[in-house]
Every structure is written in C-alpha cells, then in structure tokens.
Write a protein that holds these residues in place. Sequence first.
Motif, PDB file in Angstrom:
ATOM      1  N   GLU A  77       0.823  -1.197   0.000  1.00 43.01           N
ATOM      2  CA  GLU A  77       0.000   0.000   0.000  1.00 43.01           C
ATOM      3  C   GLU A  77       0.864   1.257   0.000  1.00 43.01           C
ATOM      4  OE1 GLU A  77      -3.554  -2.086   2.664  1.00 43.01           O
ATOM      5  OE2 GLU A  77      -2.497  -0.292   3.420  1.00 43.01           O
ATOM      6  N   PHE A  80      -0.199   6.992   2.918  1.00 44.13           N
ATOM      7  CA  PHE A  80      -1.478   7.699   2.954  1.00 44.13           C
ATOM      8  C   PHE A  80      -1.233   9.193   2.959  1.00 44.13           C
ATOM      9  CE2 PHE A  80      -5.240   9.439   5.164  1.00 44.13           C
ATOM     10  CZ  PHE A  80      -6.245   8.889   4.373  1.00 44.13           C
ATOM     11  N   LEU A  84      -5.172  10.916   8.806  1.00 45.28           N
ATOM     12  CA  LEU A  84      -6.194   9.883   8.950  1.00 45.28           C
ATOM     13  C   LEU A  84      -7.113  10.158  10.133  1.00 45.28           C
ATOM     14  CD1 LEU A  84      -7.424   7.273   7.991  1.00 45.28           C
ATOM     15  CD2 LEU A  84      -5.684   6.009   9.264  1.00 45.28           C
ATOM     16  N   THR A 126     -12.912   9.116   1.124  1.00 45.31           N
ATOM     17  CA  THR A 126     -11.538   9.021   0.614  1.00 45.31           C
ATOM     18  C   THR A 126     -11.426   9.698  -0.742  1.00 45.31           C
ATOM     19  OG1 THR A 126     -11.267   6.930   1.784  1.00 45.31           O
ATOM     20  CG2 THR A 126      -9.654   7.435   0.079  1.00 45.31           C
ATOM     21  N   ARG A 377      -7.046   3.615   4.416  1.00 42.96           N
ATOM     22  CA  ARG A 377      -5.784   3.268   3.749  1.00 42.96           C
ATOM     23  C   ARG A 377      -6.010   2.259   2.622  1.00 42.96           C
ATOM     24  NH1 ARG A 377      -1.277   5.089   6.442  1.00 42.96           N
ATOM     25  NH2 ARG A 377      -1.597   5.788   8.609  1.00 42.96           N
ATOM     26  N   TYR A 380      -7.760   4.144  -0.199  1.00 38.77           N
ATOM     27  CA  TYR A 380      -6.797   5.055  -0.828  1.00 38.77           C
ATOM     28  C   TYR A 380      -5.873   4.284  -1.777  1.00 38.77           C
ATOM     29  CZ  TYR A 380      -3.038   8.480  -1.305  1.00 38.77           C
ATOM     30  OH  TYR A 380      -2.099   9.348  -1.805  1.00 38.77           O
TER      31      TYR A 380
END
Length: 889
Positions: A77, A80, A84, A126, A377, A380
């Motif tokens: 991933e 981010f 958050l 998001t 996350r 995203y």
Amino acid sequence: MTDPVGKLPSELDQLPDRDPEETAEWAASLDAVTKAAGPHRAAYLMRRSLQHAEGAGLALPKLLETDYVNSIPTAAEPAFDGDLEMESRITAWNRWNAAAMVTRGARHGVGGHIATFASAAWLYETGFNHFFRGKEGDGSGDQLYIQGHASPGIYARAFLDGRLGEQQLDNFRQEAGGDGLPSYPHPRRLPWLWEFPTVSMGLGPLAAIYQARFNRYLTNRNIKDTSNSHVWAFLGDGEMDEPESTAALALAAREQLDNLTFVINCNLQRLDGPVRANFRVVQELEGAFRGAGWNVIKTLWGNAWDELFQLDTTGALVRRLRQVPDAQFQTYATRDVAYIREHFFGAEPALAELAKLLTDAKIAECFYTSRGGHEARKVYAAYRAAVEHKGAPTVILAQTVKGYTLGKGFESKNANHQMKKLSIDEFKGMRELLGLPIPDSAFDDGLVPYGHPGADSPEVRYLQERRAALGGPAPARRVHAVALPQPEERAFAALKKGSGKQEMATTMAFVRLVKDLMRDKETGRRWVPIVPDEARTFGMESLFPSAGIYSPLGQTYDPVDRDQLMYYKEAKDGQILNEGITEAGAMADFIAASTSYATHGETMIPFYIFYSMFGWQRTGDQMWQLADQLGKGFIVGATAGRTTLTGEGLQHADGHSHLIAATNPASLNYDPAFAYEIAVIVKDGLRRMYGPETENVFYYLTVYNEPKQQPAMPEGVEDGIVRGLYRFKEGTPASAEAPRLQLLASGTAIHWALEAQELLASDWGVTADVWSATSWGELRREALECDEALLRGEQRVPYVTQALSGAPGPVLAVSDWMRQVPDQISQWVEQDWSSLGTDGFGLSDTRDAARRHFGVDAPSIAVAALAQLARRGEVPASAVKEAREKYGL
C-alpha cells in the motif's frame, strides 16, 4: 466427443507440438506435485506461473478469477497522503448527520435510506479528500455518478462544508416549498449540486461508460482537452444485475477508457436480502470484468485479517473464503464467535488449528467490522492504483457491511434497506462508537440533533483545504452555457423550396438539412450525429466520408468500399457516433453530448436517429434520464408510424411512441408532414435550446421513409408549424349549401387526408379543409397552460381553440398513430370531434393494404367523414352505405 483416454478435445490439439517430450515433462511435473503436495499446492503453482507469465508479457489468457483476498497486499500500500485521524472525525460527523437527517424526516413519513451510505462512507470520503477533482481547477473536473441511495451522506458533507443548512436537511424529501432536497441525485431538482441522476439503477454505469467515452471524443475532435477528467461510478453489487449495468463493459475495455473507474460497494446485500445467497457475487463480478478486459482491484479485508492470512500456512483459510456463499458470510456478521468457530473454522482440521491461535476479540473484529471498504488506507491504495493504471478501465470491488456503525439492529440485516430511522438509544450508542461530542441534553426535545464542529473548526478547515487543492467543492454542477449563433437561412431554404417533381422522404429531408447545418462555419463542428447502426437505412451514408465515423484508433484497415464515393470512413476525429446495434448505448451517447454544456462548458448539438419503434419503447427510461439531466438536442424517430415501413410488420410498426413521449414534460414532440415543416421546427429548436434564452428541453421528431413530392412552404405558416396546427389546403365549396368539415392530419397521414378531400368533393359534394397538425403534444401542452392560468384568474383561450374557431362542420383527425395521440386535444375543440388511427398490432403488408386494414386510407377517411355529417343530418344516412360499397370497405 472425447478422445480414447477420456479427455475433451482442445484448441491446442490443432497446433503442432514441436517438442512433445518437453510437453510431457511439464505435465509429469504437475502430476508429481499434485501427488506429493496435494491438488491445492498444484493449483497454487499454476496460478503463480500464469501470474508470472502475464507480468513477463507472454500472450496468455488471463485468469478470470483470483483468490478471495485483496489485490493490493498491506505491505504494497502507498503512503497515505493525509491526516487519517482528522478524516475519521469528518467521516464520523457525516455518518451522524446522514442518519439524523433521514430519522428526522421519518416523523413526516417521507422515509429515506440509511444503510447504504453507512456501508460506503469511506468509499466516498476518501475520494472527496484525495481524488475527486472539482470544477474550479483546470479542465472540467471529475464526473461523479453517486449511488442514489447514498444521497444522505452527500448532503451531510455539503452541510459540513457550509453549502447546506439545517433547514434544508430538515426538508429532505420535502421539495414542494422550494427549499427542500430531492431524495436522490437529481439535476433538475437541485441543479447546483447534482450532475447525474442515478437512482434508476443500471443507467448510472451505462451512462458513466459513455460519458468517459464522450470525454475522449471531445479531446480527439479538438473541442476540449478532457485528459484531466476522470469518471467515477459508485454502484451497488445488487445493481449489477441490471442488464444495462454490464451492457457496455466491452466498449470501455475496447476503447481503453482508463479515465473511468467503477467502485462497486460489495456489502453482499440488495434491497431484500443477500445478492448471491448461494454464491459469491464478488467472484462473479471479477470474472465478468476480467473477461471484458477491465483492470480489477479487490479491496475485501481490513488490516485485522493480516494476522489470519499470515497464519494460513496451508492455504486452508483462502480455500474456505472461496467456498462460503454470500448469505452465510452475512450470517457470520450477526452471530456470536462460538458460531463462527464452529461453522467457519470447523470446516476442516487445518482451520480449526488456526482458530486456536486466535482470541475471540480477534475473530469478532475480523468477521464483524474489518472490511477493506471501511478502512481509508485500503480505499486510498485502491483509488491510487486505479487512477495510475493505463490502458484499461478499472473496477474496484470493495467489501463492506451494509448498515456499518448503525448498531446491531441494522448491520447486515435483510430488512435494513427499508429501515428508516434509529431510536434515541441507538443514536447514543452510535455517538459512543464514533466518538462525537454530542451531549445527552441535545436529545431533550425527543429529536436526534444535527452535529457540526463549527464553521472554523479544524475538521471544516481541513475539508475545505482538501477540496480547494482538488479544484473546489464536489459534487457540483456548473453551467457556462454560451448561446450559439443561429445558422444562416440558406441551410433551411432548400427544404422550404420543396422538391419539385422529385420525391423525397421526410427522413431524407432531415438528414439533408443536418448535413447542410454541419457545414456551418460557426456551429457545424458542434453537431454530434448518433445512430445505433443502420445509418444507411436512414440515408446517412453521405456523411461517412465528409464527417467520418468516430474511432479512437482511426482506421487501421483498408475499407472494402474505399473506391466508392460514400465509403465507410473511420477517423480519430470522426464526428459520427455509429454505435452498432445498441439503442441504449446510442441514448447514453446522446445524454453525454446533450449535457456537455454543463459537464464541460462546451455546448454540443446531438441528433440521435433510430427506428421509432425501438426508441421510446426500448429506452424510455433513458429518455427520462435525459430530461432529469437537463439534456438538449434532437431525437429523431425514423421509419415512423404503423403503416409506412412496408413489409416489416408488428415488431417494427410504431403507433404509440408519440403517446409515450407526451408523458415527458421536457420532450417537445413533433410529427411533421413536409420537408419545410422540418426546417421550421429545427430552426426554432435551435433557437429555443441554444439561443440567448436557452430552455432545458429536447425535441422528438418523427420522420417517414415514404417518398413523396415535397411542396414549397406557403406564406405565413411558420407560427402555426411551431405551435402545432395550421390550415394547409382550404377546400373549394361546390355551393354555399355544400356540407363542410375539417380534416386534421399529422405526418404521412396528410397525404391520405388530401386524397380524401378530393374524394369527398368529387364523389359526394362535400367540402373539406385540410389542416397539418405538426404537434398534437404541443397543442395539448399550451391548452393545459391556459387551463392552469384560468385557476389563477387569467382568461386565456388555447391556440387550438383559436385556430379552429369558426371553422364550419365537424372535425375529423387522422394520423398513423393510435387514436389517443390526436385525442389529446379533443376537449379543447369546440366542433364535434372524431378521430381515426392505427390502434392494435401492426402487420406485414404493403402500405395500401396496411392502411386499409386499420381504416385510415383515403376512402376510409371519406366514409368516416360522411358518417360524421350524417349524424348531424347534413348528408343522407344512405350516403355512408353507398360510400362503403363504392370504395369496397
């Protein structure tokens, strides 16, 4: 048929094997792994080999289904790009206010839906915080097709950022006072916010595909650079059962629309229960999209599942996830941990051993809340991968829990779509879960309060800063309509002159007019001709070499008719959208083009021509979508009427589309009889839709394939053509005492009326005036407006009443449509009224035979006219019988 060892024949059997011994070694290796490590290990190795081959660029068929795990591992991933914790607080406020708005509305009995946004909140938040471009930046921004039932969450966000107030939220689904909010995304009802109406399920995904395609069309034709615009369609997994939802997947892949992303909220529930109770909808959708050529990203599990997958050294967990049907997984979300241990982990020994390593809290977290669609996350990462993918559209399959955060009374319940409110206690539980600073005293009046951290709070500042960086608020509709200059008169003059002795169908007249209008230096390039195949049927092949057929690839082949004058020319900047056999796709094209004035600030003039039988009947829902979206343009029902299309028969015989079209308030419906009427109507349509004072309407014109001599336009008829009625040919009385009547006809029926006029005069001494009724619908619309004015104390006489005022004798109306079409105006006609039409089913025959069958040919009109006069005592009753015998009726 099978070969001697029982194997099914394969296409590989037709290909030469240059090294059979090597092939046998590969097969033997696979057999050995299967025997030594089991079939699951063998299958795993095969999948990894295919994955490796795909990555190496080898031309192999893709797997249509992958394991029931996330496409993007946690370790892969991206970082981010945001705060958050702050975004979690913003999402909590929006969840609260969405539920509060619907619950407060329930006291008025107006209902609303809570569970959909509750499951999809992070899918939207998001995007709004990181991806969705607004219209105040460069270009047109992104186009957002919001899932209809999620609208409360979008309103809640607009409330948080200051675009809506509490009073408007309290007027959710209460629009009559003028300060309310429509239940679903609706541009006509809330035009500053919504761009696309989406709650008629299935039309959103179809429209999104053609919108993405139209964006490329604008770029390739050098009208506007839309390369920074991305189309996002938010859909439900149940919605994907609508045939329109998947109708154009191949088009999107074929044209490599990497400016398009579908986000399918896989909460495994439709309106009444599980989507695939005995199956797995995520895997089914993956196969459908992969098979169509889409990039598929599965975002199924939250971070809590990482530990389980790491402990799954035998692959038993992944196998079990592939086995469990949707309905059973929904049940896990509502049952205790003991049930999950027994029914999920107890399925095989390896899973039971794995479960021993897990606490009850871990199992509860995984099966109750930890879904990929609920973690910012994960979402995203999926969105970032989607917008960066090139060469194909992307679908994100995001798994969620329907009713998430609304409490055990809502989450995963079959009935949660119909559940319209939470109790005060349930709201207090939700408050604790979301961590919102709402005191108990706020509930003292018995109503759940709206929550807002303050206009200058960190949450609101963060939200507005994120939106400012992305180009302003979203969703938002902006209209920068610029009036188009009206075409020069010479484009219309040819049709007004008539065709002389040459015969020409009104279909050809319309196409000829548009061809001339497309040459206009100012507006010609803005015409968008659309046809669902059969352009040659409608005489449009002359446009092929001059305008070109749009293809993002251009023409990669040598056309078979290249040496002919009207050869099949495809071009990257082609103007014609020739869609193949898909009225739904062509209509989606039309909607995208007709609303480009708002979506992109570029006014286009689409005309869509089709078999009239297959328009309103087949795609009527999209016609309403067009009206809802405030689209403009010309819809042309060709080969119109029930008797003009010789030999085709019942399924091609349209006698009712004008009746259906009349139900749509935005549709102006005309049935012109002559070429000059088409010229007048189109000219007036360009003024009304694209002039200085634009109207949000569209035109439905019916044209015919029956060649006729086209007369020159008489003097002073323009106003009557536009308003719907004028006297075309006055009868010449044989004497002052001769019986007289009025014949009203539309479209091709005027030719039968003119012939009947001659029969009545020569055979019976009856004088008939022939009127051209260009629009029964517009006559009715104006008459209804007069009736409404009367309720306000205004005295207005309908135009149809004025036009026929003093006209002697009864009125007989005739058309190639059901009698209900002309009967729309009967109550405003002062004379005795009667009508003829083509009620019933169509049939295959010649035009003359079909018209005799329906009783609308000239002799039938003459007999009907005599019957009207006989009832009034103006001709002998015997004349009716004599006429029937004379004409063989």
